[in-house]
Design an enzyme around this catalytic site. Structure first.
Site, PDB file in Angstrom:
ATOM      1  N   GLU A   1      15.876 -24.144  60.165  1.00 35.20           N
ATOM      2  CA  GLU A   1      16.203 -24.656  58.832  1.00 35.20           C
ATOM      3  C   GLU A   1      14.971 -24.521  57.954  1.00 35.20           C
ATOM      4  O   GLU A   1      13.920 -25.094  58.258  1.00 35.20           O
ATOM      5  CB  GLU A   1      16.625 -26.133  58.901  1.00 35.20           C
TER       6      GLU A   1
ATOM      7  N   GLU B   1      14.796 -37.398  51.576  1.00 35.06           N
ATOM      8  CA  GLU B   1      13.699 -37.165  52.515  1.00 35.06           C
ATOM      9  C   GLU B   1      12.779 -38.374  52.627  1.00 35.06           C
ATOM     10  O   GLU B   1      12.562 -39.101  51.667  1.00 35.06           O
ATOM     11  CB  GLU B   1      12.845 -35.969  52.044  1.00 35.06           C
TER      12      GLU B   1
END
EC number: 4.2.1.20
Lengths: 428, 293, 428, 293
Positions: free
Chosen positions: B43, B54
């Site tokens: 990824e 995040e």
């Protein structure tokens, strides 16, 4: 959940169940008044918040502009700004939903203080995320939140301002969503926030419309409100949006009948310039409605200040509360529909308007609010015979900024502050 | 539409790095090191200025990458420059996908009023370009299934997988709706919260895997996996793969802060990758009964 | 012009004609509503000031004390305190009298800011006298006055605080009496000021009494207000003074009928001690009603903090607005008549009450106001089943003082303020 | 009841000093110097902490005197210690008169709750003591005629004159009421405002004197008289005397600030007094027609 193409729910999957739960609660408690939620909300807004706020005729400005200027006095709401309408509504809703904890983000601190007050009032633990840069420059508001018993969590990532604080609060929510409600401070974020915040703020225009009819026998020609995220804007416009008959033509301007059409002006922060520096990712303004374009930020599709790649730009305004790169999706839609006119005034004009309202009317406005009066000064010939301006907040919080920014500019209208030198007081 | 193959024979190790962190050149080395270490899918993060999903570790990686000049176009070059032999997935936020190809970037940077005169073409240009440079799938953390139709359509058109994240809170109808759209693999979020390495493996992981057991799509578990032992436990609990981001980004960050040579950092990444892949393999061996053919 | 032996007109002869002119104007405009003065006053109080202010049920305090606690929310008045009621009344009266200039004195700056706002609102030039010590320690209020367009004249004589500012303003008035009105900030000074200021402030109790009857079906058992000069005190008591039937006996305490007797508690600043240091001429408190004795100060006979020679002592309180060596003559009289009970709480108790109200009710009170809540905390068993407390002002102005005074004391209830250290913000 | 005699033969010069400014001993010298310089009546200020009718010059004198320890009892000692042969008037504020003799000062200073248990005896003890030390009159700037009855009564009892101040704004009924109570002389305030030396002599003075011309009481004009020429003009305009305070206090203040020897400052005061007295005498000579017998 959309306004034309705008709005939606662009959030991490982990939040979606909470968003669905909130959407359900919004439907039942807010829209259907289940368990008398709206009754209690209205009662607390009155008794704790101080509603209704007056619609005041502005003697000096009306004479200055040869226009009947009415001031909707949201600066008199508890806490000093319209922010409490929304914060109280959401904290009360969280209580009805059985949530045990409140989180919120804040930039200039106005939404944070309103949320902290509402949480104290309703006995809910509360944590506020705030960028460390904003903490340093908005000390009094941090004091107020702490004194009301809220935790203030410094956000150290990035520039340490509102954008980062919103992202950080979303992260907290993604972890604690089961027992926590996130009180978003404006008509932004994923559905149902834009509609719900608007509904809580719509009390402004509900009152103002009734008060205008009572005082003048009809509707105003125009309504002005400053626009950052847009919660005071939509609150001030909501009950006038349907007053959308044929546009007023100059020939009809002197009749006394109630008008079918109320013009709505969203006054954005023009900052120092409407030009952007794409290289640096900086827009020296916050005029999202006027200059932004469509994109997805903080949970919604709306107009944004972004570069050609879609990276969000740093916005700027002398007024911290307007300093945001996005705007409520409903406002973006109403602008596209030509129902709301987006306009802007620059920092200089806002500062001058701040001093003018303070000296002429005895009301020290928030710098956000001052933008609306800056537009009135420049365009009073175009707003008709009767205009309502929303005084969205008071300016106590802005005193140091005003002194500093005024001294940089040497504005004629500004009062001399040398008294502090004469008595040997500390520096600014 | 071929990411499933990476999970077919053995548990997959799926590492994440932010492309261009801390520099374009170093990042190329690091990604290639992961491939050497046994990655089955990689990824690659295309950094967005507001990464709301995040944790701190990856936020900081994104800041480093942006400051080093990463853009969507540079990202596609990066993918082309990579010399790896594993499938690549792009992880980014929807606004970058949505804006890509909006007019010409030269004419947009001239400081004029940028209010869009051309209607957005939506996600199609981004997906077309991604496919052209060899990306096989997308993960978009701020795009729930409800808003995904245009992207799903573009992915179908250009043959990309669209990976969705299943959270511990994703249940019932929502889960079904999502699994109907997903392809490649599902990203099983091991616990509530944001990305970031943790010491423990949450019970929620087992519950999530149990909820998904009826669905015939590979289940890759992410959020909080840090060591080979973690990976082992996750796979033994039934996962078809492990996704590891923050533990790897930590190595990049530490090397950057200490000014370590790129090749040393790359070696560490490779070693960590091997540790994680080996853990996953051990976990598979411990499973009471292999359920997949 | 007297209240028993108190009151009178002890002023220089040069001022007497102005005092007589004012007495006449007070009679005609205020008492007889000549030219619709009182109608205009009430309308401006509503539209500009934000009246009526709510009478709010305090959920958390009521539960804490097992007593129905109602808050009269004068903190929501424009400017953040009850002060505007009086300032607006007097500036408007000056306009009716044909005066062309306003002067006022201010200590903490609350009366000065209210007067500056009222003068701006009514387009009257205004000068405020303020001690240089107070200017240095009340910077935000000086900013506000200047921003509203008032001149602020530093008083450099003596300690440079309120006492000196009052004397200096009287000197200005003695020179300019023909075109100037002196807006006295409390129910002190020569007749007709004590009566007139009370009448302007009496709107507080006029509203509160009606609101209490509406909300509870009867009168409260007690009314509490902090007392410095006494304008919020008398404003809060005025319409309850005649509710002076037999004192409530414990046996009757559970009936629902309206009560004949409302107990009135004037809560003074106990400062750090009720002891005085006669040698230094210092009273470490401002508890004039509790500890002072009769004398003549600033135009009226009243209770004073004075030494045995009759020299006025320096008073002290953590709350600048209560820090005054005199008190309104009407309050002194009502105390002698046993109609008003003078009580006091010390600085520590006031600070604790400040934090309690902020955390429990989401209302940050002025430090003046906090004294009333300090008394409630200590004596809630003695005030009956229903009590009204006047929230005379908001505490934004007191934040720095509170932080400083709290850190000296290490109060358990106070929030930790180390956040500023964590983000590297400036010192206090 | 004998102050009128000081105005009988020639225009009177009435100087003011704050007793005890800047020290008890120096102040004795200064007052005696004024007597030598030709004072016909001397107004001695007994300082009060809140002198609302004074300008900056006299305020500062009052602060100096208070800081040097002046009290009402010390003031009476001061009068007894003075070696002068002119009538003395005490100028002070009403609270000091009102409080004097309130209980015993020893028992009051013990920091107990001082709420008066004994009712005030009013102004009588003060007046009695003043008479005993030889003071012949009182001026009380914050006591208008309306509030003066108790003091008037005490003054009558002990044979003191009570001097009232007539302001430029004092007219009609107020003026009549006041003149019915006044004795000794009227203090004609030359202009609006507070005490303090000015360069000009206001037209208001002539108007005030005109308003008072029917009344057979000496008219002493004060506020703003600074030089012999001022005094001359005032007297030629019809005044029976001139009251001078700030111009003299300025000399005390300057001497104090420069640390000049007391006898030098006293000499300057004596010279200034002579200048003012001489001016007054010149003014009398210029009057077109002496109106008094």
């Amino acid at each position: 959940p959309k306004f034309g193409e705008y709005g939606g729910q662009y959030v991490p999957e982990a939040l979606m169940p909470a968003i669905e739960e909130l959407t359900d609660a919004y439907q039942r408690y807010v829209l259907e008044n289940e368990d008398g939620f709206m009754d209690e909300f209205r009662e607390r807004l009155a008794d704790f918040g101080g509603r209704p706020t007056p619609l005041q005729y502005a003697d000096q400005l009306s004479a200055r502009y040869d226009t009947d200027v009415y001031l909707k006095r949201e600066d008199l709401l508890h806490g000093g700004a319209h922010k409490l309408n929304n914060a109280l509504g959401q904290v009360l809703l969280a209580k009805y939903m059985g949530k045990e904890r409140i989180i919120a983000e804040t930039g200039a601190g106005q939404h944070g203080t309103a949320t902290a007050m509402a949480a104290a009032h309703l006995d809910m633990p509360c944590e506020i995320y705030m960028g460390e840069t904003d903490i340093a420059r908005q000390r009094p508001n941090v004091f107020r939140m702490r004194i009301n018993g809220s935790e203030v969590n410094p956000v150290t990532v990035g520039r340490g301002t509102l954008k980062e604080a919103i992202s950080e609060t979303m992260r907290d929510w993604a972890t604690t969503v089961e027992n926590t409600h996130y009180v978003i401070g404006s008509i932004v974020g994923p559905h149902p926030f834009p509609k719900m915040v608007r509904d809580f703020q719509a009390v402004i225009s509900e009152e103002a419309r009734e008060q205008a009819i009572e005082k003048t026998g009809g509707l105003p020609d125009s309504v002005l409100a400053c626009a950052g995220g847009g919660s005071n804007t939509m609150g001030t416009f909501a009950h006038f949006v349907d007053d959308d008959g044929e546009p007023r033509s100059p020939e009809q301007s002197s009749d006394d009948e109630p008008r079918d059409r109320v013009d709505l002006y969203a006054v954005e922060a023009g900052g120092s310039s409407l030009q952007v520096d794409e290289e640096e990712g900086v827009a020296p303004n916050s005029a999202t409605l006027s200059t932004g374009d469509e994109g997805v930020l903080h949970g919604a599709r709306t107009k944004l200040l972004q570069d050609s790649d879609g990276q969000i730009m740093e916005s700027h305004s002398v007024s911290a509360g307007l300093d945001y790169a996005g705007v409520g999706p409903e406002l973006a839609h109403l602008v596209d529909e030509d129902r709301v006119t987006p306009v802007n005034v620059d920092d200089d004009a806002a500062l001058e308007a701040f001093h003018r309202l303070s000296q002429d009317e005895g009301i020290i406005p928030a710098l956000e609010t001052a933008h609306a009066f800056g537009y009135l000064e420049e365009h009073h010939d175009e707003v008709g015979d009767t205009v309502i301006v929303n005084v969205s907040g008071r300016g106590d919080k802005d005193l140091e900024t005003v002194i500093e920014e005024t001294s940089k500019r040497d504005l004629d209208i500004a009062p001399d502050m040398s008294i502090f030198e004469r008595v040997g007081g500390g520096g600014l | 539409m071929g990411l499933e193959r990476a999970f077919a024979d053995e548990p997959a190790f799926v590492p994440y790095l932010a492309a261009g962190d801390p520099s374009y050149e170093a990042s190329l080395e690091y990604v290639e090191a992961l491939a050497r270490g046994g990655a089955d899918v990689i990824e690659l993060g295309l950094p967005f200025s507001e990464p709301i999903a995040e944790g701190k570790t990856i936020q900081n990686a994104i800041v480093r990458s942006l400051e080093a000049g990463m853009t969507p176009d540079r990202f596609f070059e990066f993918v082309e420059d990579l010399d790896v032999d594993v499938p690549l997935v792009c992880m980014t936020y929807y606004n970058l996908i949505y804006q890509y190809g909006e007019g010409d970037s030269e004419s947009r940077s001239d400081s004029e009023n940028a209010s869009g005169e051309t209607a957005s073409q939506g996600p199609r240009p981004f997906v077309e370009k991604a496919a052209a440079v060899g990306i096989e799938g997308l993960v978009v953390p701020d795009l729930p299934a409800e808003e995904a139709a245009p992207l799903r359509q573009a992915c179908d058109e250009f043959g990309l997988d669209l990976v969705f994240i299943v959270a511990p809170t994703t249940k019932g109808d929502r889960l079904e709706r999502m699994l109907e759209q997903v392809s490649g693999y599902v990203y099983v979020q091991a616990r509530l919260g944001v990305t970031g390495a943790r010491e423990d493996v949450d019970d929620a992981t087992e519950e999530s895997l149990a909820r998904l057991s009826d669905w015939d799509v590979p289940k890759a578990v992410g959020f909080g996996i840090k060591t080979g032992d973690h990976a082992e436990r996750i796979v033994s609990a039934g996962a078809d793969g492990v996704i590891v981001g923050s533990a790897l980004v930590d190595i990049v960050a530490e090397g950057h802060e200490n000014g370590d040579p790129v090749d040393e950092v790359a070696d560490r990444l490779e070693a960590k990758a091997r540790e994680l892949k080996d853990g996953a393999l051990r976990g598979a061996a411990e499973r009471p009964q292999p359920e997949r053919t």
